[in-house]
Design a protein around this motif. Structure first.
Motif, PDB file in Angstrom:
ATOM      1  N   SER A  23       0.770  -1.121  -0.001  1.00  0.00           N
ATOM      2  CA  SER A  23       0.021  -0.048   0.111  1.00  0.00           C
ATOM      3  C   SER A  23       0.785   1.147   0.151  1.00  0.00           C
ATOM      4  O   SER A  23       0.755   2.344  -0.664  1.00  0.00           O
ATOM      5  CB  SER A  23      -0.985  -0.030   1.181  1.00  0.00           C
ATOM      6  OG  SER A  23      -1.802  -0.804   1.146  1.00  0.00           O
ATOM      7  N   THR A 116      -9.084   2.061  11.802  1.00  0.00           N
ATOM      8  CA  THR A 116     -10.408   1.515  11.249  1.00  0.00           C
ATOM      9  C   THR A 116     -11.248   2.589  10.869  1.00  0.00           C
ATOM     10  O   THR A 116     -12.081   2.296   9.988  1.00  0.00           O
ATOM     11  CB  THR A 116     -11.138   0.715  12.501  1.00  0.00           C
ATOM     12  OG1 THR A 116     -10.437  -0.143  13.221  1.00  0.00           O
ATOM     13  CG2 THR A 116     -12.493   0.347  12.092  1.00  0.00           C
ATOM     14  N   ARG A 119      -9.694   3.150   7.516  1.00  0.00           N
ATOM     15  CA  ARG A 119     -10.411   1.930   6.559  1.00  0.00           C
ATOM     16  C   ARG A 119     -11.449   2.358   6.231  1.00  0.00           C
ATOM     17  O   ARG A 119     -12.015   1.779   5.021  1.00  0.00           O
ATOM     18  CB  ARG A 119      -9.833   0.856   7.265  1.00  0.00           C
ATOM     19  CG  ARG A 119     -10.227  -0.530   6.540  1.00  0.00           C
ATOM     20  CD  ARG A 119     -10.141  -1.696   7.550  1.00  0.00           C
ATOM     21  NE  ARG A 119     -10.371  -2.987   6.783  1.00  0.00           N
ATOM     22  CZ  ARG A 119     -10.663  -4.016   7.497  1.00  0.00           C
ATOM     23  NH1 ARG A 119     -10.142  -4.042   8.753  1.00  0.00           N
ATOM     24  NH2 ARG A 119     -10.713  -5.270   7.060  1.00  0.00           N
ATOM     25  N   ASP A 122     -12.196   4.757   3.519  1.00  0.00           N
ATOM     26  CA  ASP A 122     -11.769   4.378   2.276  1.00  0.00           C
ATOM     27  C   ASP A 122     -12.699   3.630   1.622  1.00  0.00           C
ATOM     28  O   ASP A 122     -13.082   3.870   0.521  1.00  0.00           O
ATOM     29  CB  ASP A 122     -10.354   3.797   2.388  1.00  0.00           C
ATOM     30  CG  ASP A 122     -10.042   2.889   1.167  1.00  0.00           C
ATOM     31  OD1 ASP A 122      -9.067   3.397   0.345  1.00  0.00           O
ATOM     32  OD2 ASP A 122     -10.557   2.034   0.821  1.00  0.00           O
ATOM     33  N   GLY A 146      -5.521   0.313   9.789  1.00  0.00           N
ATOM     34  CA  GLY A 146      -5.935   0.961   8.759  1.00  0.00           C
ATOM     35  C   GLY A 146      -5.676  -0.108   7.612  1.00  0.00           C
ATOM     36  O   GLY A 146      -5.987   0.427   6.370  1.00  0.00           O
ATOM     37  N   THR A 149      -4.599   1.718   4.126  1.00  0.00           N
ATOM     38  CA  THR A 149      -5.628   2.549   3.560  1.00  0.00           C
ATOM     39  C   THR A 149      -4.951   4.102   4.008  1.00  0.00           C
ATOM     40  O   THR A 149      -4.984   4.921   3.244  1.00  0.00           O
ATOM     41  CB  THR A 149      -7.027   2.431   3.948  1.00  0.00           C
ATOM     42  OG1 THR A 149      -6.929   2.585   5.294  1.00  0.00           O
ATOM     43  CG2 THR A 149      -7.436   1.255   3.460  1.00  0.00           C
TER      44      THR A 149
ATOM     45  N   ALA B 226      -9.495  -0.568  -0.516  1.00  0.00           N
ATOM     46  CA  ALA B 226      -9.454  -1.512   0.743  1.00  0.00           C
ATOM     47  C   ALA B 226     -10.410  -2.580  -0.073  1.00  0.00           C
ATOM     48  O   ALA B 226     -11.306  -2.230  -0.844  1.00  0.00           O
ATOM     49  CB  ALA B 226     -10.012  -1.081   1.936  1.00  0.00           C
TER      50      ALA B 226
END
Lengths: 248, 248
Positions: A23, A116, A119, A122, A146, A149, B226
């Motif tokens: 990532s 979180t 994430r 995203d 994450g 992300t 994600a």
């Protein structure tokens, strides 16, 4: 890099796992160094990730199993860790278009929750995330939650939430606060894009001052005995409603 | 009580915090013993909780600050902990009505996630929760993340998921799996109550065998980079959609 001041001064952060390294590369961030334990690293995907980082200029250091365990924060280390050059983006980088959707996170203290939240933002297709107060988005546990992300989505780390609200107002971005005390539910509210959803501290929620700066407030109906949801769950519920109402 | 076998044999579990003790009493569970550190316990609410537990028959033991720190799992202990008599309910206790909504959690390994799932199910108005495989709902970290909802909502701990599906079928409860590979989104699906939403392991999701037993599958659109959401966030998004579509 376990300390925030050290991360901010160096512009570096520490991650573990294959997905995080990939990532970071895919997000355009420089991988300074890859630390690996060849005894643990068995999958082809893992070795390909190491090769990609190396060809992008990363130093690769092999560690003995006991050494890797010492740097790892996991119970079952996968055998790859990395030092990534990463800094939050400036506020100007979050330039909105007509359908932009942002998440603003104020004073969240649990690193897992913050990761979180990023994430989730995203997943819901957010344009960017603003983090103010609370834990730092480059905290190792926030990066871990994450799942990479944080390296893909623009994340701004705000010193002043007032400056953020001023800038949102100038850019024509409406703001909706999630609050247990709002009169209308997130089901019934009308939304106008570009839009920023604002969530607050795990225990106290958003401060009165921050609520006063938001365009309007919505609540998530609480249908059992609990009086609130986990902040990441609440953000997910509201952001996915916004994603559904999205003009595009 | 730090070990699952010990909790299951004794029917006891360990909690910390005022809200947990009050939820246990309000949920009709016996508080065996309250452990408190008078130096830390300053609020009237806390002392009232202790008094309620004591008048319901709990033994109250005062500890010195250093002793309390030894039993506490928190960084900033609030000064009250308790031993609660709690066991999961039998499957028969989850008797459905026409509008019942259940959450079935298969093989979730993180205790914080499991507690957050139960808290989320409570928020969304679920009739009950079934936990199969993975972490035990009475794990201290699961109880902590559940914020007391584990004591309020019927929670069944299933040995065989097949038995659960058999029973759901007999009771006319439809089952909807959350899966990244489903063709229809949770926005577009039609739902029939009584209904059970099924979520799976943090990494692997639901097994093919479990997916095959579910009536249908829905996916949550992933609009960024994600490939999945945290399981509690995913459950929250789907359960709140079900709560909105609820017949009542």
């Amino acid at each position: 890099l376990r300390e925030r001041a050290e991360r901010e001064a160096s512009g570096l952060c520490f991650v573990e796992g294959i997905r995080q390294v990939l990532s970071a590369i895919d997000g355009g961030h420089r991988v300074e160094e890859v630390l690996l334990d060849p005894a643990r690293l068995r999958s082809d995907v893992a070795w390909e990730a190491v090769a990609r980082a190396q060809s992008a200029g990363a130093t690769v250091t092999e560690l003995r199993p006991a050494e890797f365990e010492r740097i790892s924060t996991r119970d079952n280390p996968v055998g790859v860790a990395a030092i990534i050059a990463w800094r939050p983006v400036p506020l100007d980088a979050l330039a909105p278009t007509a359908d932009s959707l942002y998440l603003i996170v104020d004073d969240v203290h649990d690193a897992g929750n913050l990761g979180t939240l990023i994430r989730t933002a995203d997943g819901a297709g957010c344009t960017g995330v603003v983090v103010h107060s609370g834990v730092d988005p480059a905290h190792p546990a926030a990066l871990r939650a994450g799942l990479g992300t944080t390296f893909r989505l623009p994340v701004h780390s705000a010193v002043s939430l007032d400056d953020v609200f001023d800038r949102l107002a100038i850019s024509g971005i409406t703001t909706v606060a999630t609050s247990a005390h709002a009169t209308q539910t997130y089901w019934d509210a009308a939304y106008e894009f570009p839009l920023a959803a604002v969530v607050g501290n795990e225990g106290a929620g958003l401060s009165a001052a921050t609520l006063a700066r938001c365009g309007y407030q919505v609540r998530i109906p609480m249908l059992g005995t609990a009086t609130s949801l986990n902040v990441s769950v609440a953000a997910g519920i509201v952001l996915y409603e916004l994603a559904r109402r999205h003009p595009s």
